[in-house]
Design a protein around this motif. Structure first.
Motif, PDB file in Angstrom:
ATOM      1  N   ARG A  88       0.828  -1.221   0.000  1.00 62.64           N
ATOM      2  CA  ARG A  88       0.000   0.000   0.000  1.00 62.64           C
ATOM      3  C   ARG A  88       0.858   1.266   0.000  1.00 62.64           C
ATOM      4  N   MET A  89       1.986   1.230   0.685  1.00 59.20           N
ATOM      5  CA  MET A  89       2.873   2.410   0.689  1.00 59.20           C
ATOM      6  C   MET A  89       3.512   2.601  -0.683  1.00 59.20           C
ATOM      7  N   GLU A  90       3.809   1.504  -1.376  1.00 61.18           N
ATOM      8  CA  GLU A  90       4.330   1.622  -2.745  1.00 61.18           C
ATOM      9  C   GLU A  90       3.271   2.253  -3.647  1.00 61.18           C
ATOM     10  N   ARG A  91       2.049   1.775  -3.490  1.00 59.68           N
ATOM     11  CA  ARG A  91       0.951   2.300  -4.333  1.00 59.68           C
ATOM     12  C   ARG A  91       0.693   3.777  -4.019  1.00 59.68           C
ATOM     13  N   LEU A  92       0.683   4.112  -2.743  1.00 59.44           N
ATOM     14  CA  LEU A  92       0.386   5.494  -2.334  1.00 59.44           C
ATOM     15  C   LEU A  92       1.446   6.466  -2.844  1.00 59.44           C
ATOM     16  N   THR A  93       2.714   6.097  -2.670  1.00 65.65           N
ATOM     17  CA  THR A  93       3.794   7.057  -2.970  1.00 65.65           C
ATOM     18  C   THR A  93       4.275   6.966  -4.417  1.00 65.65           C
ATOM     19  N   GLY A  94       4.078   5.809  -5.038  1.00 60.42           N
ATOM     20  CA  GLY A  94       4.637   5.613  -6.377  1.00 60.42           C
ATOM     21  C   GLY A  94       6.077   5.137  -6.333  1.00 60.42           C
ATOM     22  N   ALA A  95       6.623   4.917  -5.136  1.00 61.84           N
ATOM     23  CA  ALA A  95       7.989   4.384  -5.026  1.00 61.84           C
ATOM     24  C   ALA A  95       7.949   2.883  -5.327  1.00 61.84           C
ATOM     25  N   PRO A  96       8.963   2.362  -5.992  1.00 60.34           N
ATOM     26  CA  PRO A  96       8.924   0.931  -6.340  1.00 60.34           C
ATOM     27  C   PRO A  96       9.160  -0.015  -5.160  1.00 60.34           C
ATOM     28  N   HIS A  97       9.700   0.502  -4.037  1.00 61.30           N
ATOM     29  CA  HIS A  97       9.998  -0.388  -2.900  1.00 61.30           C
ATOM     30  C   HIS A  97       9.538   0.247  -1.591  1.00 61.30           C
ATOM     31  N   ALA A  98       8.984  -0.582  -0.727  1.00 63.16           N
ATOM     32  CA  ALA A  98       8.658  -0.129   0.634  1.00 63.16           C
ATOM     33  C   ALA A  98       9.059  -1.227   1.613  1.00 63.16           C
ATOM     34  N   VAL A  99       9.610  -0.816   2.742  1.00 61.91           N
ATOM     35  CA  VAL A  99       9.994  -1.764   3.799  1.00 61.91           C
ATOM     36  C   VAL A  99       9.414  -1.218   5.103  1.00 61.91           C
ATOM     37  N   ALA A 100       8.615  -2.036   5.778  1.00 63.11           N
ATOM     38  CA  ALA A 100       7.934  -1.565   6.999  1.00 63.11           C
ATOM     39  C   ALA A 100       8.850  -1.697   8.216  1.00 63.11           C
ATOM     40  N   PHE A 101       8.676  -0.780   9.161  1.00 61.22           N
ATOM     41  CA  PHE A 101       9.478  -0.745  10.399  1.00 61.22           C
ATOM     42  C   PHE A 101       8.559  -0.565  11.604  1.00 61.22           C
ATOM     43  N   ASN A 102       9.164  -0.659  12.800  1.00 59.54           N
ATOM     44  CA  ASN A 102       8.336  -0.500  14.004  1.00 59.54           C
ATOM     45  C   ASN A 102       8.232   0.960  14.475  1.00 59.54           C
ATOM     46  N   SER A 103       8.922   1.872  13.802  1.00 59.55           N
ATOM     47  CA  SER A 103       8.730   3.309  14.056  1.00 59.55           C
ATOM     48  C   SER A 103       9.440   4.069  12.939  1.00 59.55           C
ATOM     49  N   CYS A 104       9.197   5.349  12.879  1.00 60.37           N
ATOM     50  CA  CYS A 104       9.913   6.161  11.904  1.00 60.37           C
ATOM     51  C   CYS A 104      11.339   6.409  12.387  1.00 60.37           C
ATOM     52  N   THR A 105      11.510   6.485  13.697  1.00 65.11           N
ATOM     53  CA  THR A 105      12.862   6.684  14.234  1.00 65.11           C
ATOM     54  C   THR A 105      13.767   5.530  13.798  1.00 65.11           C
ATOM     55  N   SER A 106      13.253   4.291  13.911  1.00 65.34           N
ATOM     56  CA  SER A 106      14.069   3.150  13.478  1.00 65.34           C
ATOM     57  C   SER A 106      14.188   3.117  11.958  1.00 65.34           C
ATOM     58  N   ALA A 107      13.141   3.542  11.244  1.00 64.01           N
ATOM     59  CA  ALA A 107      13.200   3.582   9.775  1.00 64.01           C
ATOM     60  C   ALA A 107      14.312   4.541   9.324  1.00 64.01           C
ATOM     61  N   LEU A 108      14.400   5.694   9.975  1.00 62.21           N
ATOM     62  CA  LEU A 108      15.450   6.670   9.633  1.00 62.21           C
ATOM     63  C   LEU A 108      16.830   6.118   9.968  1.00 62.21           C
ATOM     64  N   HIS A 109      16.922   5.466  11.128  1.00 65.71           N
ATOM     65  CA  HIS A 109      18.197   4.893  11.574  1.00 65.71           C
ATOM     66  C   HIS A 109      18.689   3.866  10.543  1.00 65.71           C
ATOM     67  N   ALA A 110      17.789   2.948  10.155  1.00 67.28           N
ATOM     68  CA  ALA A 110      18.152   1.908   9.187  1.00 67.28           C
ATOM     69  C   ALA A 110      18.468   2.515   7.825  1.00 67.28           C
ATOM     70  N   ALA A 111      17.683   3.509   7.408  1.00 71.32           N
ATOM     71  CA  ALA A 111      17.906   4.115   6.088  1.00 71.32           C
ATOM     72  C   ALA A 111      19.290   4.768   6.022  1.00 71.32           C
ATOM     73  N   LEU A 112      19.685   5.398   7.126  1.00 69.70           N
ATOM     74  CA  LEU A 112      21.028   6.002   7.145  1.00 69.70           C
ATOM     75  C   LEU A 112      22.098   4.923   6.952  1.00 69.70           C
ATOM     76  N   HIS A 113      21.977   3.802   7.690  1.00 67.61           N
ATOM     77  CA  HIS A 113      22.914   2.685   7.504  1.00 67.61           C
ATOM     78  C   HIS A 113      22.909   2.242   6.042  1.00 67.61           C
ATOM     79  N   ALA A 114      21.695   2.037   5.517  1.00 63.70           N
ATOM     80  CA  ALA A 114      21.557   1.489   4.155  1.00 63.70           C
ATOM     81  C   ALA A 114      22.110   2.442   3.105  1.00 63.70           C
ATOM     82  N   MET A 115      22.165   3.729   3.446  1.00 70.41           N
ATOM     83  CA  MET A 115      22.677   4.720   2.490  1.00 70.41           C
ATOM     84  C   MET A 115      24.170   4.982   2.700  1.00 70.41           C
ATOM     85  N   GLY A 116      24.780   4.196   3.574  1.00 70.77           N
ATOM     86  CA  GLY A 116      26.237   4.271   3.713  1.00 70.77           C
ATOM     87  C   GLY A 116      26.721   5.181   4.821  1.00 70.77           C
TER      88      GLY A 116
END
Ligand SMILES: Cc1ncc(COP(=O)(O)O)c(C=O)c1O
Length: 370
Positions: free
Chosen positions: A41-69
């Protein structure tokens, strides 16, 4: 008019309670169909090809920073006028946070972003920042879109390009018992995020110590109970976003008539206003304090959000004596001290009925010139 009582998040209806009971009975409490459904649903809503769910936005940001190097010492530009959760992950990683001032109209980052390796921009109060969402001067951008679900830019929901972190915590438009997601147009980032939220173990591997490939991994999985609720509530997003827009448009008109300052959005943006932020002209602190007192006496609650900007906060390397740059961050500091947000997080303006909105607007307009 009783604007002090909790009205948000919306109470679960019978259908939602039935759904939650089914999920509880399934005993499939993580990694199940509802996590996958929210991602779809988040892919459909935003038009982004990938979505990964997390237990909070704080953890989503933390993981995204790691994933972006992002690693210890990586220089990350971040606006100082935001919530601590924007910067929590960067602080854990040991990134070098470089706080930036915000624009005096939208309160989002301007184009003069400090020279860093990564940019962490914020869609403050639902107002989409106007930087390129993928790269600024060659540097990757991560957007904290915690407050901008339901907001559009150039007629499309924000998030189709670049990497965005979303929140489903109880004060947000899609409100659940916490929860978050990352959407991204980068398959590599999405793949790393799946591993990072699962102790650093690649998808399909059993969760044994030997399978861990990331030291930065964590247990950041959302529960199926939360994800079922988020999926159910995403169906009502359009209605809530429309109400947030309608109420903000009405209140903004009154604030303009009263000659007060208010946050605005660029012409291409249609925010689902998460907060209505306003203050005295010129962000005059004393005058804003007086306005706030009068509103509160009239039964209209307000709250101070971001009163301590992050560059002033010792937890983020700042403090009264450690202001970035010789001139400090003048807009951030003036706005933090000289503006307020209307309503409360438990009863935001979008939960007021039309009569209540009209009454609040009348009171705001009588403040003109008073
Ligand atoms: C701008 C901003 N960033 C980050 C967060 C953290 O989100 P969460 O509560 O889902 O961790 C929030 C809200 O709480 C927020 O408003």
């Amino acid at each position: 008019m009783d604007l002090g009582q909790r009205r948000w998040p919306p109470e679960p209806d019978e259908g939602e309670l039935k759904l939650l009971t089914e999920v509880a009975r399934s005993r499939l409490w993580t990694d199940g169909p509802w996590t996958a459904e929210v991602e779809r649903r988040m892919e459909r809503l935003t038009g982004a090809p990938h979505a990964v769910a997390f237990n909070s936005c704080t953890s989503a940001l933390h993981a995204a920073l790691h994933a972006m190097g992002c690693v210890r010492g990586t220089r990350v530009a971040v606006p100082a006028l935001t919530f601590a959760g924007t910067a929590t992950g960067a602080a854990h990683i040991g990134a070098d946070l470089v706080f930036a001032d915000v624009r005096p109209d939208t309160l989002t980052l301007g184009t003069d972003v400090p020279d860093t390796e990564l940019v962490l921009a914020v869609d403050l109060h639902g107002v989409p920042h106007e930087l390129d969402r993928t790269r600024v001067a060659g540097r990757p951008v991560l957007t904290d879109a915690c407050q901008s679900i339901g907001s559009t830019l150039d007629g499309r929901h924000v998030g189709a390009t670049g990497t965005h972190a979303w929140s489903f915590s109880s004060a947000k438009l899609i409100a659940a018992p916490d929860g978050g997601a990352v959407t991204t147009d980068d398959a590599g980032i999405a793949g790393r995020l799946r591993e990072l939220r699962d102790y650093g173990v690649p998808a399909g591997e059993s969760r044994s110590n030997g399978a861990v490939v990331w030291a930065g991994g964590h247990n950041w999985r959302p529960t199926e109970l939360t994800m079922a609720m988020v999926a159910h509530r995403l169906e009502r997003l359009d209605r809530w976003a429309a109400r947030a827009r309608q109420v903000a448009a009405r209140v903004h008109r009154s604030l303009d008539r009263a000659g007060l300052w208010r946050q605005s959005a660029g012409g291409a943006a249609r925010p689902a206003w998460h907060k209505i932020r306003f203050g005295a002209p010129g962000w005059d602190r004393g005058r804003t304090d007086e306005i706030e007192r009068s509103l509160n006496e009239a039964g209209i609650p307000t709250h101070r959000w971001g009163l301590v900007p992050l560059h002033r906060h010792p937890a983020f390397g700042g403090g009264p004596d450690k202001v970035t740059g010789s001139g400090g961050l003048p807009v951030t500091e003036a706005v933090a001290a000289g503006t307020v947000c209307l309503g409360t997080e438990a009863a935001p303006p979008m939960t007021w009925n039309d009569d209540e909105v009209a009454q609040v607007c009348r009171i705001l307009e009588t403040m003109a010139g008073s």
